[in-house]
Design a protein around this motif. Structure first.
Motif, PDB file in Angstrom:
ATOM      1  N   GLU A 112       0.796  -1.221   0.000  1.00  0.00           N
ATOM      2  CA  GLU A 112       0.000   0.000   0.000  1.00  0.00           C
ATOM      3  C   GLU A 112       0.834   1.279   0.000  1.00  0.00           C
ATOM      4  N   GLY A 113       1.523   1.555   1.118  1.00  0.00           N
ATOM      5  CA  GLY A 113       2.245   2.814   1.216  1.00  0.00           C
ATOM      6  C   GLY A 113       3.397   2.850   0.228  1.00  0.00           C
ATOM      7  N   MET A 114       3.576   3.997  -0.459  1.00  0.00           N
ATOM      8  CA  MET A 114       4.651   4.117  -1.444  1.00  0.00           C
ATOM      9  C   MET A 114       5.404   5.414  -1.183  1.00  0.00           C
ATOM     10  N   ALA A 115       6.725   5.337  -1.280  1.00  0.00           N
ATOM     11  CA  ALA A 115       7.531   6.548  -1.122  1.00  0.00           C
ATOM     12  C   ALA A 115       8.770   6.409  -1.988  1.00  0.00           C
ATOM     13  N   VAL A 116       9.367   7.555  -2.321  1.00  0.00           N
ATOM     14  CA  VAL A 116      10.630   7.516  -3.042  1.00  0.00           C
ATOM     15  C   VAL A 116      11.536   8.568  -2.410  1.00  0.00           C
ATOM     16  N   SER A 117      12.820   8.233  -2.263  1.00  0.00           N
ATOM     17  CA  SER A 117      13.743   9.162  -1.612  1.00  0.00           C
ATOM     18  C   SER A 117      13.961  10.370  -2.523  1.00  0.00           C
ATOM     19  N   PRO A 118      14.270  11.534  -1.943  1.00  0.00           N
ATOM     20  CA  PRO A 118      14.416  12.746  -2.753  1.00  0.00           C
ATOM     21  C   PRO A 118      15.488  12.594  -3.838  1.00  0.00           C
ATOM     22  N   THR A 131       1.872  -8.250   5.622  1.00  0.00           N
ATOM     23  CA  THR A 131       3.208  -8.738   5.957  1.00  0.00           C
ATOM     24  C   THR A 131       3.885  -7.820   6.987  1.00  0.00           C
ATOM     25  N   ASN A 132       3.356  -6.604   7.130  1.00  0.00           N
ATOM     26  CA  ASN A 132       3.854  -5.683   8.158  1.00  0.00           C
ATOM     27  C   ASN A 132       5.315  -5.305   7.968  1.00  0.00           C
ATOM     28  N   MET A 133       5.665  -4.965   6.737  1.00  0.00           N
ATOM     29  CA  MET A 133       7.048  -4.584   6.461  1.00  0.00           C
ATOM     30  C   MET A 133       7.103  -3.338   5.580  1.00  0.00           C
ATOM     31  N   ALA A 134       8.254  -2.666   5.686  1.00  0.00           N
ATOM     32  CA  ALA A 134       8.651  -1.704   4.662  1.00  0.00           C
ATOM     33  C   ALA A 134       9.674  -2.414   3.793  1.00  0.00           C
ATOM     34  N   HIS A 135       9.390  -2.456   2.490  1.00  0.00           N
ATOM     35  CA  HIS A 135      10.303  -3.091   1.540  1.00  0.00           C
ATOM     36  C   HIS A 135      11.100  -2.001   0.845  1.00  0.00           C
ATOM     37  N   TRP A 136      12.427  -2.117   0.874  1.00  0.00           N
ATOM     38  CA  TRP A 136      13.332  -1.097   0.330  1.00  0.00           C
ATOM     39  C   TRP A 136      13.783  -1.535  -1.052  1.00  0.00           C
ATOM     40  N   ILE A 137      13.459  -0.739  -2.074  1.00  0.00           N
ATOM     41  CA  ILE A 137      13.762  -1.084  -3.456  1.00  0.00           C
ATOM     42  C   ILE A 137      14.886  -0.179  -3.975  1.00  0.00           C
ATOM     43  N   ASP A 138      15.925  -0.803  -4.537  1.00  0.00           N
ATOM     44  CA  ASP A 138      16.990  -0.056  -5.213  1.00  0.00           C
ATOM     45  C   ASP A 138      16.455   0.301  -6.598  1.00  0.00           C
ATOM     46  N   THR A 139      16.308   1.594  -6.876  1.00  0.00           N
ATOM     47  CA  THR A 139      15.663   1.980  -8.140  1.00  0.00           C
ATOM     48  C   THR A 139      16.592   1.797  -9.347  1.00  0.00           C
ATOM     49  N   GLN A 140      17.879   1.563  -9.099  1.00  0.00           N
ATOM     50  CA  GLN A 140      18.784   1.259 -10.212  1.00  0.00           C
ATOM     51  C   GLN A 140      18.522  -0.142 -10.732  1.00  0.00           C
ATOM     52  N   THR A 141      18.439  -1.087  -9.797  1.00  0.00           N
ATOM     53  CA  THR A 141      18.305  -2.505 -10.179  1.00  0.00           C
ATOM     54  C   THR A 141      16.850  -2.975 -10.114  1.00  0.00           C
ATOM     55  N   GLN A 142      15.981  -2.173  -9.523  1.00  0.00           N
ATOM     56  CA  GLN A 142      14.582  -2.567  -9.257  1.00  0.00           C
ATOM     57  C   GLN A 142      14.522  -3.860  -8.432  1.00  0.00           C
ATOM     58  N   GLN A 143      15.463  -4.019  -7.518  1.00  0.00           N
ATOM     59  CA  GLN A 143      15.487  -5.185  -6.628  1.00  0.00           C
ATOM     60  C   GLN A 143      15.332  -4.711  -5.178  1.00  0.00           C
ATOM     61  N   LEU A 144      14.786  -5.616  -4.342  1.00  0.00           N
ATOM     62  CA  LEU A 144      14.726  -5.320  -2.916  1.00  0.00           C
ATOM     63  C   LEU A 144      16.126  -5.433  -2.327  1.00  0.00           C
ATOM     64  N   PHE A 145      16.485  -4.495  -1.470  1.00  0.00           N
ATOM     65  CA  PHE A 145      17.755  -4.659  -0.774  1.00  0.00           C
ATOM     66  C   PHE A 145      17.592  -4.716   0.741  1.00  0.00           C
ATOM     67  N   ALA A 146      16.390  -4.427   1.236  1.00  0.00           N
ATOM     68  CA  ALA A 146      16.140  -4.584   2.675  1.00  0.00           C
ATOM     69  C   ALA A 146      14.639  -4.715   2.901  1.00  0.00           C
ATOM     70  N   ASN A 147      14.288  -5.408   3.982  1.00  0.00           N
ATOM     71  CA  ASN A 147      12.892  -5.530   4.400  1.00  0.00           C
ATOM     72  C   ASN A 147      12.864  -5.320   5.901  1.00  0.00           C
ATOM     73  N   THR A 148      12.163  -4.291   6.336  1.00  0.00           N
ATOM     74  CA  THR A 148      12.194  -3.993   7.767  1.00  0.00           C
ATOM     75  C   THR A 148      10.789  -4.122   8.347  1.00  0.00           C
ATOM     76  N   LEU A 149      10.704  -4.786   9.482  1.00  0.00           N
ATOM     77  CA  LEU A 149       9.410  -4.984  10.147  1.00  0.00           C
ATOM     78  C   LEU A 149       8.932  -3.684  10.787  1.00  0.00           C
ATOM     79  N   VAL A 150       7.631  -3.458  10.696  1.00  0.00           N
ATOM     80  CA  VAL A 150       7.005  -2.361  11.436  1.00  0.00           C
ATOM     81  C   VAL A 150       5.787  -2.934  12.163  1.00  0.00           C
ATOM     82  N   ASP A 151       5.039  -2.087  12.853  1.00  0.00           N
ATOM     83  CA  ASP A 151       3.852  -2.582  13.552  1.00  0.00           C
ATOM     84  C   ASP A 151       2.741  -2.884  12.552  1.00  0.00           C
TER      85      ASP A 151
END
Lengths: 387, 325
Positions: free
Chosen positions: B143-149, B161-181
Motif C-alpha cells: 500500500e504505502g509508497m515513497a521515493v527518496s528525494p 506482511t507488516n514490512m517496509a520493503h526497500w527497493i533499489d531503483t537502479q536494479t529494481q530489486q529489494l535490498f532490505a525488508n524492515t518490520l514495522v507494527d
C-alpha cells in the motif's frame, strides 16, 4: 518488545542467525462428523470449511516468512467419523507442537489432556462452547472462534441499541441449538432484555411446502415481541421463518441478522482484500470457521515473526502478552484474553446482503477494552488454568 | 469560530482583491473511492468547483512535476489513468498491474512505482513509453509508497506482511525488508531524505528509520483523550516546509495529530471528519486538506493555528488528495 528483539539480535547474533532458516510446521487436525439431515439442501456446509482458511493463513505467513528466512508448512489430518481423535493428535504432536483443532468439545479436551500436548500450543477453531472459555478451559488451548456468548452478547447489544426489548425465541433440538439458546438467554439477562416466550422446533413437516401454513400458527402463540430470535445452528428450519411469522417481526440469531466471527458481506477495514484472496483460493465465500482457522495460523505467523522463534512456549507467552496484536480486518487489533485464551474480536452482525452493524456497539463501555463487553470477562470466567 | 469566520473573510477578500484567472487558481484534487469521481476544490473559495469522472474506485492521485497531467489509481478498473489537468479529460490508461491502490512518481518525472494491493507486487511503469519496466514481489497487500528525494530508493509497505520493503531503483530489486507494527499504510521520506517514516494503522504507531542503515531510530505513539487506543489508527501524514512538524491522520479517532518531527512528541490533536485518510497542503502550506472517508467530506485546517476552519462536502468515501498549484 521490538526493542527487546533488536537488543537480542545485537547481543546474540548467533541466535538470530539460527532463527533465519526457521522451520514452522503446523498441523490442521480435523474431526469429520456425520451431519444430521436438514430440511433444505440449498447450501450444505463446504467440505473444506475451516481448512481453506488455514491455507490462506499459511499463504500470508509464507510471504512474510520469505523475507525473514522463516519457512511455514501446513499438513491436514482428517479423522473419520467415530475415529480416534486423541490418537491422531498424539501422532500429530510427534511432528509439531503447533496444532489447529477443527473438532467438537470432547475431542478438543481429549487432545489437550495428552501428556504430549502439555507444552504444545493448540487452537480451537470450531467449538463455540462457552464452557471451554470458563470452567473447562485448558492452559494449552487457545480459541480463535468466538464463543456462543460473544455472539449472543453482540446481538443483544444491537437489540438494546434499537430498543427492541421484547424478545421471543424458537430453539431447535440439536445440542448446538440448545447451547446457543442458553447463551441468548444469558445475554438477554445481562443487557436487561426479556425473552417473554419460547418454543421448541419439533415439527416434522417438510417446510419447503408448508412454511406458509405452519410458521404463522406457531408464531401466533408467541405474544407481543419486537424481535424473534432463533437458535438453529445446523441451519435446519430457521430459513423458513422470515416473512412467515404471524406478526411482521425481524428474525435474528442463526438466521436473518446473524452475529458471527465473519461473513461474506464484511468489506470495510481492508476486508475486501481478505475476501478476494479467499475467494481466489477456495472458489467460494469465506465463512466464520474459515476466519477462525485463518486467525489461528496468522497468530502463529505473527508470533514467529516478532519473536524469531518457533518454540510453542515462547509463542504462547508472546500471544498472551500485551505486545501481541493481530490485524484481523475488523477495524481493531485482535489479541488474546489473558484469563481464558479467547481471541478478543469485534463481531459482525450480518444479513445475507450487508453488514448491519459491528459489535461492540457505541455506548457499551468497558474499563479496559470495549471488546471485552462481548463474552466472558475476567470476573465472569471460571477459568483458572491461565493464572 | 470568530477566527474561522475572520480567516474565511480574509480568504474571500484576498480572492476578490486578486482575482486570479480561473485556470490558474490553486486547487486540491480529491479522489472519491465510492463515487468514481474526483472533486476539485478551489483553495481561494474553499468550494468544490468541478467534479471529474474517473475509472472505478479511484484512490491514489498524483500530478506530473509540471502539473500538466494527473495520475489516478483506478483500482477496480485495474489501471492507472492519465488525465489532462487543465480539462480533466482522460488521455489514456497505463498498464498498472492488478488493483493499483497507491503510487509515487519518481523524481525523474517518468517512473511510477505502483502498489498492487491484491497482487503482492510493486509495478514500475514508464509513463512515457507506457510500458511496465519491472514488477517486484513484495509482501501481502502492498500500500504505502515513497521515493527518496535523490530517487535512489523506493519504498513499498505491505499491510498484512507488516514490512517496509526497500527497493533499489537502479536494479529494481529489494535490498532490505524492515518490520514495522501491524498494517503499515503510508510511507514518506523527510525532505532531506535522511529518515523514512512509516505509519502502522492497527499498530497505532509511526516508525522512524535511518535511511542510510535502515535501522529503526524512533517510534511515535498517540493518545487521543476520550478515544480508545484501538481506534487511534495513523494513516496518511505530511511534513511542513521546515520539517519541524508533521500532520498525521488518525483514521477512526477522527483526529489529526500535530507531531514535533525532532522530538517525535505529539503537540496537538485537531478534530476533523470521520475516518480521516490522507491529506494535501495549499501551496504555502498554510492550509491542510484532509479526506474524511466515512463522513464524505474534506476538513480544511489552518496549520499555523492548528484549528479546523471548514468542512467541504465532496463525493462518497474521499480517499486521496493532491495539490495543483
Amino acid at each position: 518488545m521490538r526493542f527487546l528483539i533488536t537488543l537480542l539480535m545485537a547481543l546474540c547474533p548467533a541466535a538470530f542467525a539460527a532463527a533465519a532458516g526457521l522451520e514452522v510446521p503446523v498441523i490442521y487436525l480435523k474431526q469429520q462428523e456425520q451431519q444430521p439431515p436438514t430440511l433444505s439442501n440449498l447450501d450444505p456446509p463446504p467440505a473444506d470449511l475451516g481448512e481453506t482458511g488455514a491455507r490462506l493463513g499459511l499463504a500470508d505467513n509464507r510471504t512474510t516468512g520469505s523475507f525473514l528466512g522463516h519457512s511455514y508448512s501446513l499438513e491436514t489430518v482428517a479423522v473419520p467419523p467415530g475415529g480416534d481423535f486423541a490418537a491422531a493428535a498424539r501422532a500429530a504432536l510427534a511432528r509439531s507442537a503447533l496444532l489447529i483443532l477443527d473438532a467438537p468439545k470432547p475431542a478438543l479436551l481429549a487432545a489437550a489432556a495428552l501428556p504430549e500436548a502439555q507444552e504444545a500450543l493448540l487452537f480451537n477453531t470450531a467449538s463455540p462452547d462457552t464452557g471451554l472459555r470458563s470452567g473447562d478451559c485448558r492452559r494449552n488451548l487457545l480459541h480463535t472462534l468466538p464463543s456462543d456468548l460473544m455472539r449472543s452478547d453482540a446481538l443483544m447489544q444491537f437489540a438494546l441499541s434499537k430498543r427492541w426489548t421484547g424478545l421471543a425465541l424458537i430453539t431447535g433440538k440439536n445440542p448446538q441449538d440448545q447451547a446457543f439458546a442458553g447463551a441468548l438467554r444469558q445475554s438477554a439477562a445481562k443487557f436487561g432484555l426479556e425473552i417473554a416466550a419460547e418454543r421448541t422446533w419439533d415439527y416434522g413437516a417438510d417446510m419447503r411446502r408448508n412454511a406458509a401454513q405452519e410458521v404463522p400458527l406457531m408464531s401466533q402463540g408467541l405474544g407481543r415481541h419486537d424481535l424473534l430470535l432463533v437458535a438453529d445452528e445446523l441451519q435446519d428450519f430457521a430459513r423458513y421463518l422470515p416473512y412467515n411469522t404471524w406478526l411482521p417481526r425481524p428474525v435474528a440469531g442463526s438466521e436473518g441478522l446473524v452475529p458471527a466471527a465473519w461473513a461474506p458481506v464484511v468489506e470495510q477495514w481492508g476486508a475486501a482484500q481478505l475476501q478476494s484472496r479467499f475467494q481466489e483460493l477456495a472458489g467460494r465465500k469465506m465463512l466464520a470457521r474459515d476466519y477462525a482457522a485463518w486467525a489461528a495460523v496468522r497468530s502463529i505467523g505473527e508470533a514467529v515473526t516478532r519473536t524469531g522463534s518457533s518454540d510453542a512456549g515462547v509463542l504462547r507467552r508472546y500471544l498472551l502478552s500485551d505486545a501481541f496484536e493481530l490485524a484481523g480486518f475488523k477495524g481493531r487489533p485482535l489479541s488474546y484474553r489473558s484469563w481464558n485464551g479467547q481471541l478478543r474480536q469485534p463481531i459482525p452482525l450480518a444479513t445475507p446482503r450487508a453488514l448491519a452493524a459491528q459489535a461492540p456497539l457505541p455506548g457499551f463501555l468497558h474499563q479496559h477494552s470495549e471488546l471485552d463487553t462481548l463474552g466472558l470477562d475476567a470476573p465472569e470466567s471460571r477459568c483458572g488454568a491461565f493464572q | 469560530m470568530t477566527f474561522a469566520a475572520k480567516s474565511l473573510a480574509a480568504l474571500a477578500l484576498s480572492a476578490l482583491l486578486a482575482p486570479a484567472p480561473p485556470l490558474g487558481a490553486a486547487e486540491i484534487w480529491v479522489t472519491n473511492e465510492k463515487d468514481d469521481t474526483i472533486s476539485v476544490i478551489d483553495i481561494a473559495t474553499l468550494e468544490v468547483v468541478r467534479t471529474i469522472a474517473t475509472g472505478e474506485r479511484p484512490r491514489g492521485i498524483t500530478f506530473s512535476k509540471d502539473f500538466s497531467r494527473v495520475y489516478v489509481c483506478a483500482s477496480d478498473s485495474d489501471t492507472v489513468q492519465v488525465l489532462d489537468a487543465a480539462t480533466g479529460e482522460i488521455l489514456h490508461d497505463l498498464p498498472s498491474g492488478e488493483d493499483p491502490e497507491q503510487f509515487v512518481l519518481h523524481p525523474n518525472d517518468r517512473h511510477l512505482y505502483i502498489a498492487n494491493e491484491d497482487d503482492a507486487v510493486t509495478t514500475v511503469v514508464d509513463t512515457e513509453t507506457r510500458k511496465v519496466v519491472a514488477q517486484i514481489n513484495v509482501g501481502i497487500e502492498p500500500e504505502g509508497m515513497a521515493v527518496s528525494p535523490d530517487g535512489r530508493i523506493a519504498i513499498t509497505t505491505s499491510e498484512t506482511t507488516n514490512m517496509a520493503h526497500w527497493i533499489d531503483t537502479q536494479t529494481q530489486q529489494l535490498f532490505a525488508n524492515t518490520l514495522v507494527d501491524a498494517r503499515p499504510r503510508h510511507a514518506e521520506f523527510t525532505a532531506g531524505g535522511s529518515a523514512l517514516w512509516v505509519s502502522s494503522e492497527i499498530g497505532g504507531t509511526i516508525t522512524v528509520f535511518d535511511t542510510a542503515t535502515q535501522a529503526e531510530t524512533g517510534k511515535i505513539t498517540f493518545d487521543v483523550k476520550g478515544v480508545h487506543p484501538d481506534r487511534v489508527q495513523p494513516v496518511g501524514f505530511a511534513f511542513t516546509n521546515d520539517e519541524q512538524t508533521a500532520f498525521v491522520a488518525l483514521g477512526p479517532s477522527n483526529h489529526v495529530a500535530v507531531v514535533n518531527a525532532e522530538t517525535l512528541e505529539v503537540e496537538d490533536y485537531i478534530l476533523v471528519g470521520r475516518r480521516v485518510w490522507h491529506m494535501a497542503f495549499s501551496p504555502d502550506k498554510s492550509l491542510l486538506f484532509t479526506t474524511n472517508g466515512v463522513s464524505g467530506d474534506v476538513t480544511v485546517i489552518d496549520t499555523a493555528r492548528r484549528q479546523a476552519l471548514k468542512s467541504i462536502k465532496v463525493g462518497r468515501f474521499p480517499w486521496g488528495a493532491a495539490l495543483r498549484p
